[in-house]
Design a protein around this motif. Structure first.
Motif, PDB file in Angstrom:
ATOM      1  N   ARG A   1      17.115 -10.077  41.511  1.00 21.22           N
ATOM      2  CA  ARG A   1      16.384  -8.994  42.165  1.00 21.22           C
ATOM      3  C   ARG A   1      15.994  -7.908  41.162  1.00 21.22           C
ATOM      4  O   ARG A   1      14.883  -7.363  41.216  1.00 21.22           O
TER       5      ARG A   1
ATOM      6  N   GLU B   1      12.191  -6.752  40.173  1.00 27.90           N
ATOM      7  CA  GLU B   1      11.803  -5.366  40.442  1.00 27.90           C
ATOM      8  C   GLU B   1      11.538  -4.567  39.176  1.00 27.90           C
ATOM      9  O   GLU B   1      11.332  -3.362  39.231  1.00 27.90           O
TER      10      GLU B   1
ATOM     11  N   VAL C   1      13.329  -9.572  47.865  1.00 25.47           N
ATOM     12  CA  VAL C   1      12.466  -8.584  47.213  1.00 25.47           C
ATOM     13  C   VAL C   1      11.240  -8.296  48.077  1.00 25.47           C
ATOM     14  O   VAL C   1      10.719  -7.165  48.098  1.00 25.47           O
TER      15      VAL C   1
END
Length: 312
Positions: free
Chosen positions: A23, A27, A275
């Protein structure tokens, strides 16, 4: 069986670290590393536990009970081999009952604190579990009909020898239903956000706000073990290839390796999907879980008719 439990205990924090790292990368962040959950557990174990005033045995026993129930499920579920000393006791109803025991113990701990957040989280958790546990039973029961048994090793062994069952409409419906309830049972998006600390949205975190030190470490470890075991159960039921059917050491080692690969792949896919997912409103969660229950019910119906047609 012992190796299976040890792998779950040792690998559960690493799976959580892998998911967080995926994640973070998606990101645009560096991430803390895959081993960070183990470092967090070690840090918490060195701290002094603080128990809220006027809490009873439910609050103190819940962390250990959560880990113990997760360990029992890890021993019962055929993740590596279908031929273990406890294979005869690995019944579907028993596994779901032990899973519910860990959830209920944490909900009672939240109520035992006497705080508004603890009661709120416990109430929400019991609402979720009331819809989740029947769906788990029905979705796996759909696979047990052609196997002729609710024994999980027998179901997995039957699916391994007859992979065509998994490609049937009943298998597809059961897979989707079980995947949805795994997200709810483990507190993942879109049902719950494991990284949130917003009072009005959290479910799992609201029940464990009062824990600290070693107790909090056990709660975190127990939650990570439950995620690992449920993803492993999903992989064993719908991708049983590589699971040992005998007592061979080589087959067991291959099963351990493939278990780690399959669970890691599922964890990465889940982390990548999170996400792009947003958390559902609390009042929409029962609609999602009711939909998964309906899919599981349709899977049972389809499995019954398909098995009946095949026996003619």
């Amino acid at each position: 069986m012992v190796a299976q439990v040890v792998v779950v205990i040792g690998g559960a924090p690493l799976l959580t670290g892998l998911m967080r790292q995926v994640r973070a990368r998606m990101e645009g962040r560096a991430g803390a590393g895959i081993a960070q959950p183990w470092r967090d557990v070690r840090k918490l174990m060195r701290k002094e536990p603080i128990t809220p005033v006027r809490t009873g045995p439910a609050f103190r026993a819940a962390p250990l009970l959560l880990v113990v129930t997760a360990g029992v499920i890890a021993a019962l579920v055929p993740l590596v081999s279908t031929a273990t000393p406890v294979s005869g006791s690995a019944d579907l109803i028993l596994v779901v009952a032990v899973l519910a025991l860990g959830t209920v113990s944490l909900a009672l701990a939240g109520l035992d604190t006497g705080t508004a957040f603890g009661g709120m989280g416990a109430s929400r958790e019991m609402t979720v579990i009331a819809l989740v546990e029947p769906t788990i039973l029905l979705s796996v029961f759909a696979l047990s009909i052609p196997a002729g048994s609710t024994n999980l090793p027998a179901i997995v062994a039957g699916a391994e020898h007859h992979p065509g069952r998994l490609a049937s409409p009943a298998g597809a419906l059961a897979a989707v239903a079980l995947a949805v309830v795994v997200l709810a049972e483990t507190g993942r998006l879109p049902v719950d956000n494991p990284a949130t600390h917003l009072e009005l949205t959290m479910v799992h975190e609201a029940m464990v706000l009062e824990y600290s030190g070693p107790d909090l470490a056990l709660v975190e470890l127990g939650s990570q073990m439950r995620l690992t075991v449920l993803l492993g159960l999903l992989a064993s039921l719908f991708a049983p290839w590589g699971i040992a059917t005998g007592a061979s050491v080589g087959a067991a080692c291959l099963g351990l390796l493939l278990l780690a690969v399959k669970v890691a792949v599922l964890g990465v896919l889940l982390a990548a999907a999170e996400v792009f997912w947003a958390k559902l409103r609390l009042f929409r969660v029962p609609e999602l879980l009711a939909g998964s229950f309906l899919l599981a019910l349709l899977a049972v119906t389809a499995s019954y008719f398909l098995t009946g047609e095949g026996s003619r």
